[in-house]
Design an enzyme around this catalytic site. Structure first.
Site, PDB file in Angstrom:
ATOM      1  N   THR A 109       2.130  -2.062   3.410  1.00 44.06           N
ATOM      2  CA  THR A 109       1.875  -3.154   2.673  1.00 44.06           C
ATOM      3  C   THR A 109       2.444  -4.278   3.454  1.00 44.06           C
ATOM      4  O   THR A 109       3.114  -3.935   4.267  1.00 44.06           O
ATOM      5  CB  THR A 109       2.612  -2.912   1.234  1.00 44.06           C
ATOM      6  OG1 THR A 109       4.193  -2.782   1.481  1.00 44.06           O
ATOM      7  CG2 THR A 109       2.320  -1.601   0.543  1.00 44.06           C
ATOM      8  N   ASN A 125      -2.729   2.663  -3.331  1.00 46.21           N
ATOM      9  CA  ASN A 125      -1.957   3.774  -3.874  1.00 46.21           C
ATOM     10  C   ASN A 125      -2.968   5.000  -3.396  1.00 46.21           C
ATOM     11  O   ASN A 125      -4.092   4.935  -3.521  1.00 46.21           O
ATOM     12  CB  ASN A 125      -2.349   3.569  -5.506  1.00 46.21           C
ATOM     13  CG  ASN A 125      -1.561   4.427  -6.557  1.00 46.21           C
ATOM     14  OD1 ASN A 125      -1.693   5.751  -6.370  1.00 46.21           O
ATOM     15  ND2 ASN A 125      -0.832   4.010  -7.363  1.00 46.21           N
ATOM     16  N   PHE A 126      -2.247   5.756  -3.099  1.00 40.62           N
ATOM     17  CA  PHE A 126      -2.810   7.397  -2.827  1.00 40.62           C
ATOM     18  C   PHE A 126      -3.153   8.206  -3.756  1.00 40.62           C
ATOM     19  O   PHE A 126      -3.513   9.538  -3.605  1.00 40.62           O
ATOM     20  CB  PHE A 126      -2.425   7.805  -1.660  1.00 40.62           C
ATOM     21  CG  PHE A 126      -2.687   7.056  -0.299  1.00 40.62           C
ATOM     22  CD1 PHE A 126      -3.871   7.602   0.322  1.00 40.62           C
ATOM     23  CD2 PHE A 126      -2.162   6.018   0.024  1.00 40.62           C
ATOM     24  CE1 PHE A 126      -4.400   6.914   1.439  1.00 40.62           C
ATOM     25  CE2 PHE A 126      -2.511   5.344   1.099  1.00 40.62           C
ATOM     26  CZ  PHE A 126      -3.515   5.638   2.058  1.00 40.62           C
ATOM     27  N   SER A 149      10.773   8.453   8.947  1.00 34.85           N
ATOM     28  CA  SER A 149      11.963   8.548   8.387  1.00 34.85           C
ATOM     29  C   SER A 149      12.339   7.732   7.050  1.00 34.85           C
ATOM     30  O   SER A 149      13.108   8.058   6.294  1.00 34.85           O
ATOM     31  CB  SER A 149      13.098   7.827   9.311  1.00 34.85           C
ATOM     32  OG  SER A 149      12.407   6.471   9.397  1.00 34.85           O
ATOM     33  N   HIS A 185       6.953  -0.545 -13.636  1.00 40.41           N
ATOM     34  CA  HIS A 185       7.569   0.222 -12.619  1.00 40.41           C
ATOM     35  C   HIS A 185       9.109  -0.093 -12.778  1.00 40.41           C
ATOM     36  O   HIS A 185       9.599  -0.670 -13.340  1.00 40.41           O
ATOM     37  CB  HIS A 185       7.301  -0.288 -11.238  1.00 40.41           C
ATOM     38  CG  HIS A 185       5.917  -0.015 -10.802  1.00 40.41           C
ATOM     39  ND1 HIS A 185       4.746  -0.677 -11.282  1.00 40.41           N
ATOM     40  CD2 HIS A 185       5.453   0.724  -9.897  1.00 40.41           C
ATOM     41  CE1 HIS A 185       3.659  -0.084 -10.618  1.00 40.41           C
ATOM     42  NE2 HIS A 185       3.885   0.831 -10.028  1.00 40.41           N
ATOM     43  N   LYS A 215      11.653  -2.404  -7.936  1.00 40.70           N
ATOM     44  CA  LYS A 215      10.201  -3.148  -7.546  1.00 40.70           C
ATOM     45  C   LYS A 215      10.146  -4.493  -7.699  1.00 40.70           C
ATOM     46  O   LYS A 215      10.248  -5.145  -8.413  1.00 40.70           O
ATOM     47  CB  LYS A 215       8.930  -2.273  -8.098  1.00 40.70           C
ATOM     48  CG  LYS A 215       7.614  -2.753  -7.460  1.00 40.70           C
ATOM     49  CD  LYS A 215       6.547  -2.000  -8.060  1.00 40.70           C
ATOM     50  CE  LYS A 215       5.169  -2.400  -7.505  1.00 40.70           C
ATOM     51  NZ  LYS A 215       5.071  -1.931  -6.108  1.00 40.70           N
TER      52      LYS A 215
END
Length: 237
Positions: free
Chosen positions: A94, A118-119, A13, A148, A152
């Site tokens: 995280t 980070n992907f 979700s 950012h 954040k």
């Protein structure tokens, strides 16, 4: 393992969970067989994907890889389920504490696991370039600058710390700088400065879908691997 990797999305979700569901629908190498949400789902099946509440996790159908983007309090149950079923785990959750990280390391003795801050596939390549630059440029100043969006909270970002750790492991002394402005998705610059010259390695994220695409890429390639701890860069090919 089936030819098409069967995925369980844990944290379906959330922003990342929704992106994973949307983007996986366009892929042929993986398919979502279960979506897990924190609260009881309003609909049990959405676009052919069965939804389960977190408390129903044990009742999820068979899967090859769980992709986890949830909250720290939900990490132990999904890790335990993966170990019990011999399935791989890809996680970007995280805020994990030392006990949870130790549990992840222990699980890697039995299943393949991948945790990353980070992907992005580009960031995976950037990390390798940072390692090479730090090793090749001893004594140069090294600065990691990240930017950012204003919402954040953590600074430096997790990705900045990962890049800094890569430089530090190869002999650099790293300084950090952070900027919070507008709706910047994510920008990371690793700067090496010597006498009369400077090298900048930069990655800019244009949208958040890149992180979901990277997680799907990693999951499709992690399925069926031997137990162990993997990095995104290990699964680029």
């Amino acid at each position: 393992m089936s030819e098409t990797t069967r995925l369980l999305i844990h944290g379906a979700s959330g922003r990342m969970g929704q992106a994973l569901l949307r983007l996986c629908a366009d892929r042929t190498d993986c398919a979502v067989v279960a979506a897990i949400t924190n609260r009881s789902p309003v609909q049990r099946v959405v676009d052919g994907v069965p939804f389960f509440a977190a408390k129903e996790l044990s009742g999820a159908p068979a899967f090859d890889v769980a992709i986890d983007f949830s909250l720290p309090e939900g990490f132990a149950p999904i890790l335990a389920l993966c170990v019990a079923r011999g399935a791989a785990l890809v996680s970007g959750t995280t805020g994990l504490d030392e006990v949870q990280r130790a549990a992840l390391e222990a699980a890697a003795q039995r299943i393949p696991v991948l945790w990353a801050s980070n992907f992005s596939l580009g960031v995976a390549v950037l990390t390798e370039l940072v390692e090479r630059a730090a090793a090749a440029l001893p004594g140069w100043d090294c600065d990691v600058v990240e930017a950012h969006h204003t919402q954040k909270k953590d600074a430096p970002s997790g990705t900045a710390l990962t890049l800094g750790a890569a430089a530090t492991a190869n002999g650099a002394k790293v300084s950090y700088a952070s900027l919070r402005a507008g709706d910047i998705v994510g920008e990371h610059t690793v700067q090496f400065t010597g006498l009369g010259e400077r090298v900048e390695l930069v990655h800019r994220a244009g949208n958040r879908d890149i992180f979901a695409r990277g997680a799907l890429h990693a999951a499709a390639r992690l399925a069926g691997r031997p137990p162990g701890v993997y990095r995104v860069r290990d699964l680029l090919d």
